[in-house]
Design an enzyme around this catalytic site. Structure first.
Site, mmCIF file in Angstrom:
data_model
loop_
_atom_site.group_PDB
_atom_site.id
_atom_site.type_symbol
_atom_site.label_atom_id
_atom_site.label_comp_id
_atom_site.label_asym_id
_atom_site.label_seq_id
_atom_site.Cartn_x
_atom_site.Cartn_y
_atom_site.Cartn_z
ATOM 1 N N ASP A 448 0.845 -1.193 0.000
ATOM 2 C CA ASP A 448 0.000 0.000 0.000
ATOM 3 C C ASP A 448 0.879 1.241 0.000
ATOM 4 O O ASP A 448 2.030 1.192 0.430
ATOM 5 C CB ASP A 448 -0.875 0.039 1.271
ATOM 6 C CG ASP A 448 -2.052 -0.914 1.189
ATOM 7 O OD1 ASP A 448 -2.496 -1.178 0.060
ATOM 8 O OD2 ASP A 448 -2.512 -1.376 2.239
ATOM 9 N N ASP A 697 -5.661 -3.993 4.523
ATOM 10 C CA ASP A 697 -6.192 -3.515 5.796
ATOM 11 C C ASP A 697 -7.699 -3.714 5.974
ATOM 12 O O ASP A 697 -8.208 -3.576 7.069
ATOM 13 C CB ASP A 697 -5.856 -2.032 5.999
ATOM 14 C CG ASP A 697 -6.375 -1.159 4.864
ATOM 15 O OD1 ASP A 697 -7.055 -1.695 3.955
ATOM 16 O OD2 ASP A 697 -6.103 0.047 4.872
ATOM 17 N N ASP A 701 -9.937 -7.100 1.615
ATOM 18 C CA ASP A 701 -8.582 -7.532 1.249
ATOM 19 C C ASP A 701 -8.320 -8.980 1.648
ATOM 20 O O ASP A 701 -7.291 -9.545 1.280
ATOM 21 C CB ASP A 701 -7.528 -6.644 1.929
ATOM 22 C CG ASP A 701 -7.515 -5.233 1.375
ATOM 23 O OD1 ASP A 701 -7.763 -5.086 0.165
ATOM 24 O OD2 ASP A 701 -7.276 -4.281 2.136
#
Length: 1018
Positions: A448, A697, A701
């Protein structure tokens, strides 16, 4: 119909859910007397009000019995029951009795009720059930290797060899105790640190509001849910926090079963669209929750009285009382997390250990067969003479002891457990030990951007102000169009409000008599936040959001619009996130005020960490939801490549097969990424042979975290994401992940060096002892053999604390290489032992200087060379730890004392010999002592000889690792291209099975090309 009775109702009675209806319901349900004694219509109304489905009643009754049963506990021997009653089930259901959900919102539950309910439902968390420590201890005695050692215990008992019997049991207990203790210690460290990610909740208990950890909630708790909080459990909304008097209405609706049933969150909207006959919403919306993590739906969902709010979703607006309807384990998210959690197997690691153990067992059986064949030629008996080791069963016992590495499973598990505890102290919680092995082999990291590559610290740079507008009024409008719940501000709202420190006049504007009428939080459809406020009779609507969305509101000229778009593009090129600001006064046209430029700077260590990761053979691919221009600018700042693509190109770009896989492999990152794109990126990289780590998160996901070879839940991840991940990080930043990769490689190196060492040890004694049995009909005493095995295990348990090095490229087991090196080292050790044994035939006593004993000298040489071999297989890139050096030094001293004082020496053929005495080759042994002692000078010579052997082994090991063909032996291809198969799969993904009927009306399925809509759904 003239004969029909006339019945009149008041206005309240005509309201279907009004007070009159509630009053009638109570009157009819509480009508006195048996139902048979009432008049026709009163009886009918009482029947309607009091009827309960018999199945539901039975179910409820059973639940209550189970609940009562759970309170009682059980007798220690009733392992099959969950309580003492005759109706105790194996496991109580997750359904909560309806009576438990009726607590008063002002009083809540009592402490006794909380304890009773927790005893039944456990803590409110998604976690596996607590392991029974005694059963876990017993599990250290299971497995093929340990079963063989347990057979050796029985064999020693059958031979009445009580020393071997006791020492083998001690070895088994030692290994089990060390493994159990180390795993428990590591688990305790991880469990203590998991408190750092604990969710909080506000509850009403014993008439008071209390702040507690969310895990302490029980079904029936009255919970206060407010804007910015995470919903701590599946709960049913009762009423608005500011209007507690509506609790009475809630109770009436509950009695009438007029509340919405608990529905699947993903299916609720479909029901609304179909206009089905579900229960209507009651009153106005109390709160709004963000269910995107569960359903993928971006818009916040309005929740009304009686609606269910879901565990781990976020409250976006409002404050309300709610009642917890079940525990986390049985919540919607809990059930989902249970599905994605894999089985409790050891995966690849267990397969490796099993293959090594099986191979060693096969080798043991081969050497035992060889020893028995040799024994038959020498006319050896099966179990006699009893006092001698020269019989076939004693040979078998000896080979079982030295050929089966009883410490292998324990030492490797202990090494993983100690490593997991160390990682936990570095804020990386390992969910399952085998994730360490996966992390050590990762060669692609998909990360990310926000909070991992960047600091997650937004700042507002110099804003753009439209011509003729005031910057202070623009900043004030931006603050008005923000959430004002200072307990839990969104990062963008927080930085917008705090930036007013730089604009004192804007703060003065906000000091005026503003009143907020309505606040509408951001949603991805409108892409803006809107607040309606009033000031001295004037009504202002302030908006803040995506530049394009704000521009569409205003009625500015084309020149102004074009300039505004250019500014937005310029900000994006500079890596800034843009937010437009506009307002409307009363019913006048919207006014475009300008644009805020926000910047999330890269973390200070990120660029250096990325370079370090690349040096470790782990390229980083950035996955971000930001626009592509911002993503490219961020990549430039981070020293990443700029081959960043819009994630839509993966699905809608017309690419397939090899072209699509090449794009993913070459890309440095993807922009505008959604969870489904993450899954697709992982899948394609794995198809190319890469071991992939993925960060995430949210609940959405979970599939990609599970699909990845190592799923990483980043700091601040939802509890469901943490449950699906292999490793949970409590600290932000990429450096934490890269540090964990290096640590995992060190742990892997410890295990690999131990396995090489242990295989070489097994082969050393198998080769020497069997050849000595066949050639000279001699073996090392079984009493001494068991101590060799014990010393080897004692010394090498400390390998878990060794200072291992981190390899500069992703690691693999490379079993063929391990076997080749171990076999060569084992043969060299056997030759070294034969050299010592050969010198003892010399008339001058060979290695014996003054006096000594063959058995004790061989014991010392074997013990020293085997213990020191770990220093060879661990490599010379780091100094060994004091724990490892200390453990080996202690057992070396013990082995030396054994040799000097002749411990465990009982002579041959049941007695002591004077020197010289005959040897098997027709000569005599010289300098032999009748009591088995060995002089210190001889011991020093044996030590010096053993050091020389280890130096030769170290040179041999170093040279073997330099051989190019051996260095990469057993390594997998991490960049596989199967162009033909990839293209076939790519074309097949565009096909679908279509059901149709032919002219005769017969059904058939045909292959057809997917429509565009179907491809979009995929």
């Amino acid at each position: 119909m003239s004969g029909a009775p006339r019945v009149s109702f008041g206005e309240k009675d005509e309201q279907p859910n009004g007070e009159g209806a509630a009053e009638r319901s109570r009157k009819w349900s509480q009508a006195p007397g048996n139902i048979e004694d009432l008049d026709e219509y009163t009886a009918l109304q009482k029947y309607i009000s009091t009827y309960r489905d018999p199945k539901a009643a039975d179910s409820e009754e059973n639940q209550l019995k189970d609940g009562a049963d759970a309170k009682k506990g059980k007798a220690w021997w009733q392992f099959w029951r969950s309580g003492n009653s005759d109706l105790a089930a194996d496991k109580d259901a997750g359904v909560v009795p309806e009576e438990w959900l009726g607590a008063d919102i002002k009083q809540g539950l009592t402490n006794q009720q909380v304890e009773d309910r927790r005893r039944r439902y456990g803590f409110n968390e998604i976690s596996t059930e607590k392991e029974n420590l005694f059963i876990k201890f017993l599990m250290f005695f299971t497995g093929p290797i340990l079963y063989v050692m347990e057979i050796a215990v029985l064999l020693a008992a059958g031979l009445r060899d009580w020393i071997d019997f006791g020492v083998i049991i001690a070895i088994l207990l030692l290994n089990a105790a060390v493994g159990w203790y180390q795993e428990k210690q590591a688990a305790d460290v991880v469990a203590s640190l998991k408190g750092d990610i604990a969710m909080k909740a506000i509850v009403i208990r014993q008439g008071q509001e209390q702040d507690i950890k969310a895990r302490e909630l029980v079904p029936g708790d009255i919970v206060i849910i407010e804007e910015g909080q995470t919903v701590p459990a599946d709960a049913r909304l009762i009423c608005d926090y500011d209007t507690p008097e509506e609790f009475e209405r809630y109770k009436e609706l509950r009695e009438q079963h007029a509340l919405n049933p608990e529905e699947d969150p993903s299916g609720s909207e479909e029901a609304d669209d179909m206009g089905d006959e579900g229960v209507a919403h009651q009153g106005h919306s109390i709160i709004a929750t963000d269910q995107s993590a569960i359903t993928g739906e971006s818009l916040a969902v309005d929740k009304f009285m009686g609606d269910v709010v879901y565990y781990t979703t976020g409250c976006k607006r409002g404050k309300a009382y709610a009642v917890a309807t079940t525990s986390a384990k049985f919540s919607f998210v809990g059930r989902t997390a249970t599905l994605v959690q894999g089985a409790k197997d050891q995966g690849h690691f267990k397969a490796i250990m099993n293959s090594i153990g099986t191979a060693l067992l096969v080798l043991v059986m081969f050497w035992i067969l060889l020893a028995w064949v040799g024994g038959f030629f020498r006319n050896l008996k099966i179990a006699t003479p009893e006092a001698s080791d020269n019989n076939l069963l004693h040979y078998t016992l000896i080979l079982f002891i030295i050929g089966v590495p009883v410490g292998l499973p324990v030492v490797t598990t202990t090494t993983l457990a100690v490593g997991a505890a160390y990682l936990a102290k570095q804020k990386a919680i390992v969910q399952k030990l085998t994730a360490i092995e996966s992390l050590a082999g990762v060669d692609v990291l998909c990360s990310d951007k926000t909070g991992t590559l960047t600091a997650n610290q937004l700042s507002i740079r110099e804003p753009y102000v439209s011509e003729g507008e005031d910057v202070n009024w623009m900043m004030a409008c931006a603050a008005l169009a923000s959430s004002h719940n200072i307990k839990s501000l969104d990062p963008i709202d927080k930085v917008t409000i705090l930036t007013l420190k730089r604009y004192p006049k804007a703060r003065d504007i906000l000091k005026d008599d503003w009143k907020t009428e309505k606040y509408t939080p951001f949603d991805p459809v409108s892409k803006r936040i809107t607040t309606i406020v009033t000031l001295r009779g004037d009504r202002f609507t302030c908006a803040k959001g995506a530049p394009k969305a704000i521009l569409n509101l205003s009625e500015c000229t084309k020149e102004q619009a074009d300039f505004f778009k250019e500014k937005a593009t310029e900000f994006a090129r500079r890596g800034f996130r843009s937010l437009g600001v506009a307002y409307q006064k009363n019913n006048e046209p919207w006014v475009l005020l300008g644009m805020l430029s926000m910047f999330d700077p890269p973390r200070e260590d990120t660029a250096q960490t990325i370079i370090e990761a690349q040096q470790l053979g782990v390229p980083v691919k950035m996955l971000t939801g930001d626009a592509i221009a911002i993503a490219k600018e961020t990549c430039k700042m981070l020293a990443l490549g700029t081959k960043v693509y819009n994630s839509q190109k993966l699905i809608h770009g017309g690419l397939s097969g090899t072209t699509q896989h090449d794009l993913v492999e070459r890309a440095d990152g993807f922009a505008e990424v959604f969870p489904e794109h993450k899954y697709q990126v992982v899948e394609m990289l794995q198809q190319r042979g890469h071991l992939t780590a993925m960060t995430g998160d949210g609940v959405n996901d979970a599939p990609s975290l599970k699909k990845a070879d190592c799923g990483i839940a980043v700091e601040g991840a939802s509890e469901a994401a943490q449950a699906a991940a292999d490793i949970v990080f409590l600290a932000p930043g990429l450096s934490t992940i890269v540090f964990a990769i290096k640590t995992a490689r060190q742990i892997f190196q410890r295990m690999k060096s131990y396995i090489q060492y242990r295989i070489a040890l097994c082969l050393h004694l198998e080769i020497y002892l069997v050849t000595s049995m066949i050639i000279i009909n001699e073996t090392i005493s079984s009493n001494l053999i068991v101590f060799i095995a014990l010393f080897a295990d004692l010394a090498t348990v400390a390998i878990a604390y060794d200072n291992a090095f981190s390899d500069q490229r992703p690691v693999e087991w490379q079993l063929p290489k391990i076997w080749v090196i171990s076999v060569i080292l084992g043969i060299e050790l056997a030759i070294a032992t034969w050299v010592v044994r050969g010198t003892l035939f010399l008339p001058n006593g060979g290695i014996i200087q003054n006096f000594g004993n063959i058995q004790e000298i061989l014991f010392l040489e074997v013990a020293l060379t085997e213990n020191w071999l770990i220093f060879v297989t661990r490599g010379a890139k780091t100094f060994p730890s004091w724990q490892l050096v200390g453990a080996i030094f202690v057992v070396d001293v013990l082995a030396t004392i054994f040799c000097i004082f002749g411990w465990m020496w009982h002579g041959t053929d049941g007695g002591l010999h004077t020197h010289p005495y005959p040897n098997p080759l027709g000569g005599y042994y010289w300098k032999q002592t009748p009591h088995g002692w060995t002089d210190v000078v001889t011991v020093v010579v044996v030590w010096a000889y053993s050091i020389g052997v280890i130096i030769i082994l170290a040179i041999s090991y170093f040279c073997l690792n330099l051989i190019p063909g051996l260095a990469d032996l057993g390594r997998k291809n991490r960049n596989m291209h199967d162009t033909q198969m990839e293209n076939i799969i790519g074309h097949l993904s565009k096909l679908a099975l279509r059901h149709e009927k032919d002219e005769h009306g017969d059904s058939r399925f045909v292959l057809a090309t997917k429509s565009t809509e179907e491809e979009d759904e995929d």
